[in-house]
Design a protein around this motif. Structure first.
Motif, PDB file in Angstrom:
ATOM      1  N   LYS A 194      -1.162  43.176 108.692  1.00 54.38           N
ATOM      2  CA  LYS A 194       0.021  43.433 107.862  1.00 54.38           C
ATOM      3  C   LYS A 194      -0.373  43.981 106.486  1.00 54.38           C
ATOM      4  CE  LYS A 194       2.794  39.884 110.180  1.00 54.38           C
ATOM      5  NZ  LYS A 194       3.613  38.659 110.027  1.00 54.38           N
ATOM      6  N   ILE A 195      -1.292  44.953 106.508  1.00 49.63           N
ATOM      7  CA  ILE A 195      -1.740  45.601 105.282  1.00 49.63           C
ATOM      8  C   ILE A 195      -1.079  46.966 105.173  1.00 49.63           C
ATOM      9  CG2 ILE A 195      -3.728  46.621 104.098  1.00 49.63           C
ATOM     10  CD1 ILE A 195      -5.447  44.423 105.193  1.00 49.63           C
ATOM     11  N   ASP A 196      -0.467  47.248 104.026  1.00 50.33           N
ATOM     12  CA  ASP A 196       0.179  48.530 103.802  1.00 50.33           C
ATOM     13  C   ASP A 196      -0.888  49.620 103.618  1.00 50.33           C
ATOM     14  OD1 ASP A 196       2.719  50.101 102.875  1.00 50.33           O
ATOM     15  OD2 ASP A 196       1.192  50.516 101.356  1.00 50.33           O
ATOM     16  N   ASN A 199      -1.184  51.357  99.922  1.00 53.19           N
ATOM     17  CA  ASN A 199      -1.717  50.471  98.896  1.00 53.19           C
ATOM     18  C   ASN A 199      -3.137  50.021  99.224  1.00 53.19           C
ATOM     19  OD1 ASN A 199       0.356  49.998  96.786  1.00 53.19           O
ATOM     20  ND2 ASN A 199       1.602  49.433  98.549  1.00 53.19           N
ATOM     21  N   TYR A 200      -3.492  49.995 100.497  1.00 55.53           N
ATOM     22  CA  TYR A 200      -4.865  49.679 100.878  1.00 55.53           C
ATOM     23  C   TYR A 200      -5.813  50.759 100.367  1.00 55.53           C
ATOM     24  CZ  TYR A 200      -9.013  49.355 103.830  1.00 55.53           C
ATOM     25  OH  TYR A 200     -10.309  49.293 104.275  1.00 55.53           O
ATOM     26  N   ALA A 240       0.032  41.623  95.454  1.00 50.13           N
ATOM     27  CA  ALA A 240      -0.083  41.011  96.785  1.00 50.13           C
ATOM     28  C   ALA A 240       1.061  41.479  97.682  1.00 50.13           C
ATOM     29  CB  ALA A 240      -0.083  39.497  96.666  1.00 50.13           C
ATOM     30  N   ALA A 241       2.273  41.534  97.124  1.00 49.07           N
ATOM     31  CA  ALA A 241       3.435  41.959  97.914  1.00 49.07           C
ATOM     32  C   ALA A 241       3.307  43.405  98.338  1.00 49.07           C
ATOM     33  CB  ALA A 241       4.716  41.750  97.106  1.00 49.07           C
ATOM     34  N   ALA A 242       2.709  44.240  97.477  1.00 48.42           N
ATOM     35  CA  ALA A 242       2.561  45.660  97.801  1.00 48.42           C
ATOM     36  C   ALA A 242       1.468  45.914  98.840  1.00 48.42           C
ATOM     37  CB  ALA A 242       2.234  46.447  96.527  1.00 48.42           C
ATOM     38  N   PRO A 246       4.749  42.340 104.403  1.00 49.85           N
ATOM     39  CA  PRO A 246       5.196  41.492 105.506  1.00 49.85           C
ATOM     40  C   PRO A 246       5.699  42.289 106.697  1.00 49.85           C
ATOM     41  CG  PRO A 246       6.879  41.580 103.826  1.00 49.85           C
ATOM     42  CD  PRO A 246       5.685  42.304 103.262  1.00 49.85           C
ATOM     43  N   GLY A 247       5.884  43.578 106.514  1.00 46.77           N
ATOM     44  CA  GLY A 247       6.425  44.379 107.614  1.00 46.77           C
ATOM     45  C   GLY A 247       5.417  45.356 108.164  1.00 46.77           C
TER      46      GLY A 247
END
Length: 247
Positions: A194-196, A199-200, A240-242, A246-247
């Motif tokens: 669940k890593i974007d 942003n990664y 963290a949220a970015a 969660p999606g």
């Protein structure tokens, strides 16, 4: 690394000591044991001899390291994998290597070598073809689950090929030279963790690193840790949220 005080050396040699001397030794032992749990002391013991050795090699004196170390707690599997890739890609970011297998003194280079069947089997001829420092390090990294299927509790809970694919993909994204550039064929491990992806890429390119503070992990992990320490908030939750979407 440390010779110890004369009193400690006498104690280790089994010499008979007075009660006051034994009390002093016990006090020193408590101090030493406390230092064994100190990251600051560990980094001091690691950095100082390296600095002395490097300065002696270059015949110079003065400051060697840019600054003191930075410590960030990794709270969950996603943060561990992201940080591993971040460190493994240091030579590529610094333009010292173009591929992970060319990245000397990295764990990823060692993991790639360990995929060679001859090296994995301990073939002496194959082992002698690699540098001595790598030869002595073979087999000492924490394995992935598919490398030790009988002991999953002592392994990173993903397959080694997933991690190799992630680092290879990440390196290609860095070499494209565009901030946040996303090449095609996203590694499946990004979705499982669940890593974007966007942003990664910014994280491994060091453009997002400063947004984390003392901990790195998903928002839920950060909130749980804050609760454990009796705090209502930990810095870095927006980052963290970015990153750990969660999606």
């Amino acid at each position: 690394m440390f010779g110890g005080t004369p009193l400690v050396r006498s104690y280790l040699a089994g010499e008979k000591l007075a009660d006051a001397q034994l009390s002093a030794v016990s006090s020193l032992i408590r101090k030493y044991r406390k230092r064994l749990f100190s990251i600051s002391w560990f980094m001091r013991c690691l950095n100082e001899p390296i600095a002395r050795w490097a300065n002696a090699e270059d015949n110079v004196t003065g400051r060697f390291w840019e600054g003191r170390f930075k410590s960030q707690a990794l709270l969950d599997e996603a943060s561990v994998i992201a940080a591993m890739a971040y460190v493994d890609l240091n030579p590529i970011r610094a333009a010292m290597a173009h591929t992970p297998e060319e990245s000397d003194y990295t764990s990823i280079q060692q993991r790639i070598l360990e995929q060679d069947s001859k090296i994995a089997a301990g073939d002496k001829a194959a082992l002698n073809e690699i540098p001595e420092d790598l030869r002595t390090a073979i087999g000492r990294l924490m394995p992935f689950t598919d490398e030790v299927p009988d002991d999953p509790e002592r392994a990173i809970p993903y397959e080694i090929r997933d991690y190799l694919e992630l680092v290879d993909w990440s390196g290609r994204a860095i070499l494209e030279g565009k901030r946040g550039s996303i090449p095609g064929n996203l590694p499946p491990i990004l979705e499982r963790l669940k890593i974007d992806p966007g942003n990664y890429i910014r994280f491994i390119n060091r453009t997002q690193k400063h947004r984390f503070h003392s901990v790195i992990g998903a928002v839920e992990s950060m909130r749980n840790l804050a609760g454990d320490f009796g705090r209502s908030f930990l810095k870095g939750q927006n980052a963290a949220a970015a990153l750990f979407s969660p999606g």
